[in-house]
Write a protein that holds these residues in place. Structure first.
Motif, PDB file in Angstrom:
ATOM      1  N   ASP A   1     -74.174  91.217  36.667  1.00  0.00           N
ATOM      2  CA  ASP A   1     -73.800  89.709  36.528  1.00  0.00           C
ATOM      3  C   ASP A   1     -72.919  89.691  37.990  1.00  0.00           C
ATOM      4  O   ASP A   1     -73.035  90.485  38.824  1.00  0.00           O
ATOM      5  CB  ASP A   1     -73.015  89.505  35.333  1.00  0.00           C
ATOM      6  N   VAL A   2     -72.698  88.359  38.010  1.00  0.00           N
ATOM      7  CA  VAL A   2     -71.962  87.954  39.161  1.00  0.00           C
ATOM      8  C   VAL A   2     -70.590  88.464  39.477  1.00  0.00           C
ATOM      9  O   VAL A   2     -69.826  88.721  38.723  1.00  0.00           O
ATOM     10  CB  VAL A   2     -71.843  86.333  39.368  1.00  0.00           C
ATOM     11  N   ILE A   3     -70.359  88.902  40.923  1.00  0.00           N
ATOM     12  CA  ILE A   3     -69.003  89.056  41.538  1.00  0.00           C
ATOM     13  C   ILE A   3     -68.665  87.738  42.146  1.00  0.00           C
ATOM     14  O   ILE A   3     -69.454  87.148  42.812  1.00  0.00           O
ATOM     15  CB  ILE A   3     -68.863  90.452  42.087  1.00  0.00           C
ATOM     16  N   VAL A   4     -67.514  87.461  42.359  1.00  0.00           N
ATOM     17  CA  VAL A   4     -67.088  86.241  43.262  1.00  0.00           C
ATOM     18  C   VAL A   4     -66.172  86.951  44.548  1.00  0.00           C
ATOM     19  O   VAL A   4     -65.057  87.595  44.027  1.00  0.00           O
ATOM     20  CB  VAL A   4     -66.379  85.504  42.531  1.00  0.00           C
ATOM     21  N   ILE A   5     -66.207  86.583  45.490  1.00  0.00           N
ATOM     22  CA  ILE A   5     -65.365  86.923  46.654  1.00  0.00           C
ATOM     23  C   ILE A   5     -64.634  85.594  47.154  1.00  0.00           C
ATOM     24  O   ILE A   5     -65.182  84.595  47.375  1.00  0.00           O
ATOM     25  CB  ILE A   5     -66.361  87.377  47.945  1.00  0.00           C
ATOM     26  N   GLY A   6     -63.466  85.483  47.295  1.00  0.00           N
ATOM     27  CA  GLY A   6     -62.612  84.433  47.857  1.00  0.00           C
ATOM     28  C   GLY A   6     -61.170  84.842  48.122  1.00  0.00           C
ATOM     29  O   GLY A   6     -60.756  85.890  48.331  1.00  0.00           O
ATOM     30  N   ALA A   7     -60.554  83.680  48.039  1.00  0.00           N
ATOM     31  CA  ALA A   7     -58.849  83.660  47.994  1.00  0.00           C
ATOM     32  C   ALA A   7     -58.341  84.278  46.807  1.00  0.00           C
ATOM     33  O   ALA A   7     -59.041  84.684  45.734  1.00  0.00           O
ATOM     34  CB  ALA A   7     -58.205  82.289  48.632  1.00  0.00           C
TER      35      ALA A   7
ATOM     36  N   LEU B   1     -74.880  88.055  43.645  1.00  0.00           N
ATOM     37  CA  LEU B   1     -75.620  88.937  42.530  1.00  0.00           C
ATOM     38  C   LEU B   1     -75.783  90.259  43.374  1.00  0.00           C
ATOM     39  O   LEU B   1     -75.574  90.530  44.491  1.00  0.00           O
ATOM     40  CB  LEU B   1     -77.120  88.307  42.501  1.00  0.00           C
ATOM     41  N   ALA B   2     -76.213  91.217  42.637  1.00  0.00           N
ATOM     42  CA  ALA B   2     -76.619  92.575  42.868  1.00  0.00           C
ATOM     43  C   ALA B   2     -77.400  92.709  44.380  1.00  0.00           C
ATOM     44  O   ALA B   2     -78.340  92.180  44.420  1.00  0.00           O
ATOM     45  CB  ALA B   2     -77.455  93.630  41.844  1.00  0.00           C
ATOM     46  N   PHE B   3     -76.748  93.453  45.401  1.00  0.00           N
ATOM     47  CA  PHE B   3     -77.337  93.788  46.641  1.00  0.00           C
ATOM     48  C   PHE B   3     -77.007  92.310  47.590  1.00  0.00           C
ATOM     49  O   PHE B   3     -77.509  92.545  48.736  1.00  0.00           O
ATOM     50  CB  PHE B   3     -78.832  94.043  46.490  1.00  0.00           C
ATOM     51  N   SER B   4     -76.512  91.299  47.094  1.00  0.00           N
ATOM     52  CA  SER B   4     -76.182  90.236  48.045  1.00  0.00           C
ATOM     53  C   SER B   4     -75.060  90.760  48.896  1.00  0.00           C
ATOM     54  O   SER B   4     -74.401  91.407  48.429  1.00  0.00           O
ATOM     55  CB  SER B   4     -76.058  89.105  47.136  1.00  0.00           C
TER      56      SER B   4
ATOM     57  N   GLY C   1     -65.600  96.368  35.802  1.00  0.00           N
ATOM     58  CA  GLY C   1     -66.114  97.711  36.304  1.00  0.00           C
ATOM     59  C   GLY C   1     -67.254  97.465  37.403  1.00  0.00           C
ATOM     60  O   GLY C   1     -67.434  98.381  37.814  1.00  0.00           O
ATOM     61  N   GLU C   2     -67.411  96.220  37.629  1.00  0.00           N
ATOM     62  CA  GLU C   2     -68.318  95.871  38.422  1.00  0.00           C
ATOM     63  C   GLU C   2     -67.741  95.382  39.846  1.00  0.00           C
ATOM     64  O   GLU C   2     -66.667  94.919  39.863  1.00  0.00           O
ATOM     65  CB  GLU C   2     -69.508  94.792  37.868  1.00  0.00           C
ATOM     66  N   GLY C   3     -68.430  95.679  40.686  1.00  0.00           N
ATOM     67  CA  GLY C   3     -67.772  95.480  42.209  1.00  0.00           C
ATOM     68  C   GLY C   3     -68.540  95.415  43.469  1.00  0.00           C
ATOM     69  O   GLY C   3     -69.901  94.941  43.418  1.00  0.00           O
TER      70      GLY C   3
ATOM     71  N   ASP D   1     -63.967  97.891  42.913  1.00  0.00           N
ATOM     72  CA  ASP D   1     -64.590  97.510  41.276  1.00  0.00           C
ATOM     73  C   ASP D   1     -63.446  96.873  40.751  1.00  0.00           C
ATOM     74  O   ASP D   1     -61.968  97.145  41.036  1.00  0.00           O
ATOM     75  CB  ASP D   1     -64.894  98.716  40.475  1.00  0.00           C
ATOM     76  N   VAL D   2     -63.703  95.701  40.070  1.00  0.00           N
ATOM     77  CA  VAL D   2     -62.887  94.791  39.349  1.00  0.00           C
ATOM     78  C   VAL D   2     -62.394  95.507  37.842  1.00  0.00           C
ATOM     79  O   VAL D   2     -63.384  95.948  37.074  1.00  0.00           O
ATOM     80  CB  VAL D   2     -63.319  93.615  38.924  1.00  0.00           C
ATOM     81  N   THR D   3     -61.165  95.962  37.716  1.00  0.00           N
ATOM     82  CA  THR D   3     -60.748  96.761  36.515  1.00  0.00           C
ATOM     83  C   THR D   3     -61.178  95.874  35.208  1.00  0.00           C
ATOM     84  O   THR D   3     -61.623  96.211  34.345  1.00  0.00           O
ATOM     85  CB  THR D   3     -59.354  97.109  36.720  1.00  0.00           C
ATOM     86  N   VAL D   4     -60.448  94.706  35.224  1.00  0.00           N
ATOM     87  CA  VAL D   4     -60.777  93.861  34.161  1.00  0.00           C
ATOM     88  C   VAL D   4     -61.333  92.301  34.591  1.00  0.00           C
ATOM     89  O   VAL D   4     -60.828  91.693  35.554  1.00  0.00           O
ATOM     90  CB  VAL D   4     -59.326  93.719  33.315  1.00  0.00           C
ATOM     91  N   ALA D   5     -62.549  92.056  34.085  1.00  0.00           N
ATOM     92  CA  ALA D   5     -63.191  90.823  34.303  1.00  0.00           C
ATOM     93  C   ALA D   5     -62.288  89.575  34.146  1.00  0.00           C
ATOM     94  O   ALA D   5     -61.434  89.732  33.124  1.00  0.00           O
ATOM     95  CB  ALA D   5     -64.419  90.724  33.534  1.00  0.00           C
ATOM     96  N   GLY D   6     -62.240  88.868  34.920  1.00  0.00           N
ATOM     97  CA  GLY D   6     -61.295  87.604  34.956  1.00  0.00           C
ATOM     98  C   GLY D   6     -60.169  87.797  35.557  1.00  0.00           C
ATOM     99  O   GLY D   6     -59.344  87.003  35.676  1.00  0.00           O
TER     100      GLY D   6
END
Length: 216
Positions: free
Chosen positions: A162-168, A184-187, A207-209, A132-137
């Motif tokens: 909302d959206v999460i992003v995976i990358g470098a 998006l959720a479940f993607s 908190g989302e991840g 989970d991402v502790t702090v958005a951004g």
């Protein structure tokens, strides 16, 4: 070995075809590890509007492989005696499904690994985790240290709003200046990579991840 079923993230398919009424994770203000009662602060009415009718259905802990018949439910808790898994309880971020006919389901992604599940052909080991991402951004690596792998399947948490992003280590989830692969959720996103620590995640909402399965 238990049957493994792959299904899409469409709620109509979940309900009409597989008898799945709700999915989510054990998380929230009152959620703790080794809990006997599931806590999910999400909206329980999202997929199944009549809470009292869920009593008597089966809840599946997809993370530890256990399941049990629901004996009580509130807007954010589910009570059931779990059995048949590695822990038979709820740990933070355990993924669950409430349904009638499902034995073991991975929503929109690979089957959930367990003691009875061997790695796919071409791989020696299989492992999993969550982040989970502790702090958005503020992007974070999926893992805190070098972790050799060949492939990773990453799935956005089912209760993300909302959206999460995976990358470098340059990925950005914010709509303005977004970089990376938005989920998006479940993607689910599959990546061939040699070190899991090189994969980063950012989120629009703190908190989302995601959960992930990696192979080596």
């Amino acid at each position: 070995m238990r049957e493994k079923i792959r299904i899409s993230d469409k709620s109509k398919v979940l309900s009409d075809v597989f008898g799945v009424f709700y999915t989510g994770t054990h998380k929230g203000e009152n959620a703790v590890d080794n809990a006997s009662v599931l806590t999910d602060m999400g909206n329980r009415r999202k997929l199944y509007p009549f809470l009292d009718e869920i009593v008597g259905k089966t809840i599946y802990n997809l993370t530890d492989g256990s399941s049990g018949v629901i004996t009580g439910i509130t807007n954010n808790t589910v009570t059931a005696t779990l059995a048949g898994g590695t822990g038979d309880d709820w740990d933070l971020n355990d993924l669950y499904v409430i349904g009638e006919r499902v034995l073991n389901v991975a929503i929109g992604g690979p089957p959930v690994p367990g003691a009875s599940m061997p790695p796919p052909d071409g791989y020696d080991t299989i492992a999993d985790g969550n982040k989970d991402v502790t702090v958005a951004g503020t992007r974070e690596p999926l893992v805190g240290s070098a972790t050799p792998c060949k492939k990773v399947d990453i799935q956005a948490n089912g209760d993300n709003t909302d959206v999460i992003v995976i990358g470098a280590n340059t990925c950005v989830a914010a709509l303005v200046g977004r970089r990376g692969i938005p989920l998006l959720a479940f993607s689910t996103y599959t990546l061939m990579i040699e070190d899991l620590a090189d994969v980063n995640i950012d989120a629009v909402v703190s908190g989302e991840g995601c959960t992930f399965v990696y192979y080596e």
